[in-house]
Design an enzyme around this catalytic site. Structure first.
Site, PDB file in Angstrom:
ATOM      1  N   SER A   1      85.095 -95.007 -27.923  1.00 20.59           N
ATOM      2  CA  SER A   1      84.729 -93.587 -28.069  1.00 20.59           C
ATOM      3  C   SER A   1      84.678 -93.256 -29.544  1.00 20.59           C
ATOM      4  CB  SER A   1      85.791 -92.714 -27.392  1.00 20.59           C
ATOM      5  OG  SER A   1      85.631 -91.363 -27.770  1.00 20.59           O
TER       6      SER A   1
ATOM      7  N   TYR B   1      94.837 -90.855 -25.147  1.00 21.27           N
ATOM      8  CA  TYR B   1      93.464 -91.362 -25.003  1.00 21.27           C
ATOM      9  C   TYR B   1      92.956 -91.957 -26.318  1.00 21.27           C
ATOM     10  CZ  TYR B   1      88.434 -91.224 -23.942  1.00 21.27           C
ATOM     11  OH  TYR B   1      87.109 -91.542 -23.756  1.00 21.27           O
TER      12      TYR B   1
HETATM   13  P1  NDP Z   1      84.004 -91.173 -15.282  1.00 23.97           P
HETATM   14  O1  NDP Z   1      85.309 -90.524 -15.022  1.00 23.97           O
HETATM   15  O2  NDP Z   1      82.750 -90.451 -14.988  1.00 23.97           O
HETATM   16  O3  NDP Z   1      83.951 -92.601 -14.573  1.00 23.97           O
HETATM   17  C1  NDP Z   1      85.000 -93.503 -14.794  1.00 23.97           C
HETATM   18  C2  NDP Z   1      84.977 -94.565 -13.731  1.00 23.97           C
HETATM   19  O4  NDP Z   1      86.092 -95.449 -13.986  1.00 23.97           O
HETATM   20  C3  NDP Z   1      85.195 -93.994 -12.344  1.00 23.97           C
HETATM   21  O5  NDP Z   1      84.416 -94.680 -11.416  1.00 23.97           O
HETATM   22  C4  NDP Z   1      86.670 -94.243 -12.112  1.00 23.97           C
HETATM   23  O6  NDP Z   1      87.041 -94.332 -10.756  1.00 23.97           O
HETATM   24  C5  NDP Z   1      86.856 -95.572 -12.801  1.00 23.97           C
HETATM   25  N1  NDP Z   1      88.261 -95.802 -13.074  1.00 23.97           N
HETATM   26  C6  NDP Z   1      89.113 -94.973 -13.717  1.00 23.97           C
HETATM   27  N2  NDP Z   1      90.355 -95.467 -13.678  1.00 23.97           N
HETATM   28  C7  NDP Z   1      90.283 -96.634 -12.999  1.00 23.97           C
HETATM   29  C8  NDP Z   1      91.241 -97.587 -12.611  1.00 23.97           C
HETATM   30  N3  NDP Z   1      92.532 -97.438 -12.890  1.00 23.97           N
HETATM   31  N4  NDP Z   1      90.833 -98.662 -11.917  1.00 23.97           N
HETATM   32  C9  NDP Z   1      89.532 -98.834 -11.607  1.00 23.97           C
HETATM   33  N5  NDP Z   1      88.580 -97.954 -11.932  1.00 23.97           N
HETATM   34  C10 NDP Z   1      88.950 -96.863 -12.626  1.00 23.97           C
HETATM   35  O7  NDP Z   1      84.051 -91.556 -16.844  1.00 23.97           O
HETATM   36  P2  NDP Z   1      82.890 -91.892 -17.884  1.00 23.97           P
HETATM   37  O8  NDP Z   1      81.789 -92.629 -17.254  1.00 23.97           O
HETATM   38  O9  NDP Z   1      82.606 -90.670 -18.658  1.00 23.97           O
HETATM   39  O10 NDP Z   1      83.700 -92.840 -18.859  1.00 23.97           O
HETATM   40  C11 NDP Z   1      83.550 -94.244 -18.847  1.00 23.97           C
HETATM   41  C12 NDP Z   1      84.165 -94.784 -20.120  1.00 23.97           C
HETATM   42  O11 NDP Z   1      83.537 -94.165 -21.234  1.00 23.97           O
HETATM   43  C13 NDP Z   1      85.650 -94.493 -20.257  1.00 23.97           C
HETATM   44  O12 NDP Z   1      86.280 -95.613 -20.824  1.00 23.97           O
HETATM   45  C14 NDP Z   1      85.685 -93.323 -21.230  1.00 23.97           C
HETATM   46  O13 NDP Z   1      86.871 -93.303 -21.951  1.00 23.97           O
HETATM   47  C15 NDP Z   1      84.509 -93.627 -22.108  1.00 23.97           C
HETATM   48  N6  NDP Z   1      83.931 -92.487 -22.818  1.00 23.97           N
HETATM   49  C16 NDP Z   1      83.494 -91.374 -22.135  1.00 23.97           C
HETATM   50  C17 NDP Z   1      82.939 -90.312 -22.820  1.00 23.97           C
HETATM   51  C18 NDP Z   1      82.465 -89.085 -22.131  1.00 23.97           C
HETATM   52  O14 NDP Z   1      82.270 -88.067 -22.800  1.00 23.97           O
HETATM   53  N7  NDP Z   1      82.214 -89.090 -20.843  1.00 23.97           N
HETATM   54  C19 NDP Z   1      82.794 -90.338 -24.290  1.00 23.97           C
HETATM   55  C20 NDP Z   1      83.285 -91.545 -24.899  1.00 23.97           C
HETATM   56  C21 NDP Z   1      83.817 -92.578 -24.176  1.00 23.97           C
HETATM   57  P3  NDP Z   1      87.782 -93.067 -10.028  1.00 23.97           P
HETATM   58  O15 NDP Z   1      86.911 -91.885 -10.261  1.00 23.97           O
HETATM   59  O16 NDP Z   1      87.864 -93.512  -8.644  1.00 23.97           O
HETATM   60  O17 NDP Z   1      89.112 -92.948 -10.727  1.00 23.97           O
END
Ligand code: NDP
Length: 244
Positions: free
Chosen positions: A136, A149
């Site tokens: 990020s 985070y």
């Molecule tokens: P979302 O919350 O939209 O999606 C995250 C996905 O990861 C979900 O499917 C979630 O499943 C899964 N997940 C979370 N925890 C676990 C776990 N313990 N085991 C298995 N699966 C898990 O997030 P984003 O797509 O926005 O984010 C994806 C990545 O990008 C993250 O690492 C985030 O930190 C990073 N990021 C996001 C930004 C943003 O603004 N959106 C900006 C910069 C970085 P479930 O919903 O079932 O928990």
């Protein structure tokens, strides 16, 4: 730029929603066999309908033993996207052990665990590989209430460099993408403070948040041979936020 992943097997974590989900779709469309790892089974069921033939794995990556059971025998992987993450907002003075541990375990520890499994397999097979860690822009810019985070994302950037250093001789490249805010499930929750979100957007020279596809294109580039000499590096997908 045509990218073709035919004949390669990819693993994407956090595949149920957001960046992970669209990365699975893009890899599937580009010919890869995809292992989609996520926590909520119904997300994987709907994704499997959209992308017939993918291999869904439902596991909580914050649980080391469960992850070992679920992915220990995952077989050959050529491309890995460590994307799963959680964002638990707390002011620094109120950071709890539970929230900190959970964030570290999901955002950072699982990256080490899954990458070890995958990289050992690549090395044993003697094949090259590419790993992309989804970091990020807050790995490099302080934002209030993100102690846990941001600490994991800062550590992830350094972890990426160490992995690049140690895995490079085995022809395994490791890089990050570092996006600004994207209004995914996670991003929308974070943006509920409208005043804060507007101020953030105002600081981005392009005056907009990123879109999911902006991030997915970065991931695909880093996974592909088009970035063959990029290693231990990162692509900022931040509209210029960190240039200021
Ligand atoms: P979302 O919350 O939209 O999606 C995250 C996905 O990861 C979900 O499917 C979630 O499943 C899964 N997940 C979370 N925890 C676990 C776990 N313990 N085991 C298995 N699966 C898990 O997030 P984003 O797509 O926005 O984010 C994806 C990545 O990008 C993250 O690492 C985030 O930190 C990073 N990021 C996001 C930004 C943003 O603004 N959106 C900006 C910069 C970085 P479930 O919903 O079932 O928990």
């Amino acid at each position: 730029m045509q990218i073709n992943f035919s004949g390669l097997r990819a693993l994407v974590t956090g595949a149920g929603k957001g960046f992970g989900r669209d990365t699975v779709k893009a890899l599937h469309d580009s010919g890869a066999q995809v292992v989609a790892v996520s926590r909520t089974n119904e997300d994987l069921v709907s994704l499997s309908k959209e992308c017939p033939g993918i291999e869904p794995v439902c596991v909580d990556l914050g649980d080391w033993e469960a992850t070992e059971r679920a992915l220990g025998n995952i077989g050959p992987i050529d491309l890995l996207v460590n994307n799963a993450g959680v964002l638990l907002e707390q002011p620094f003075l109120e950071v709890s052990k539970e929230a900190f541990d959970r964030t570290i375990n999901v955002n950072l520890r699982s990256v080490i665990q899954v990458s070890q499994m995958v990289a050992k397999g690549m090395i044993a097979r003697g094949v090259p590989g590419s790993i992309v860690n989804v970091s990020s822009m807050v790995s490099r810019a302080a934002v209030i209430n993100l102690t846990s985070y941001s600490s994991t994302k800062g550590a992830m950037d350094m972890l990426t460099k160490i992995m690049a250093l140690e895995l490079g001789p085995h022809k395994i490249r490791v890089n990050t993408v570092n996006p600004t805010l994207v209004l995914t499930h996670m991003g929308r929750k974070f943006a509920t403070n409208v005043e804060f979100a507007n101020a953030l957007k105002e600081r981005i020279p392009l005056k907009k948040f990123a879109e999911v596809e902006d991030v997915v294109y970065g991931i695909l580039f880093l996974l592909s041979d088009k970035s063959a000499m990029v290693n231990g590096s990162g692509i900022l997908v931040d509209g210029g936020y960190l240039a200021c």
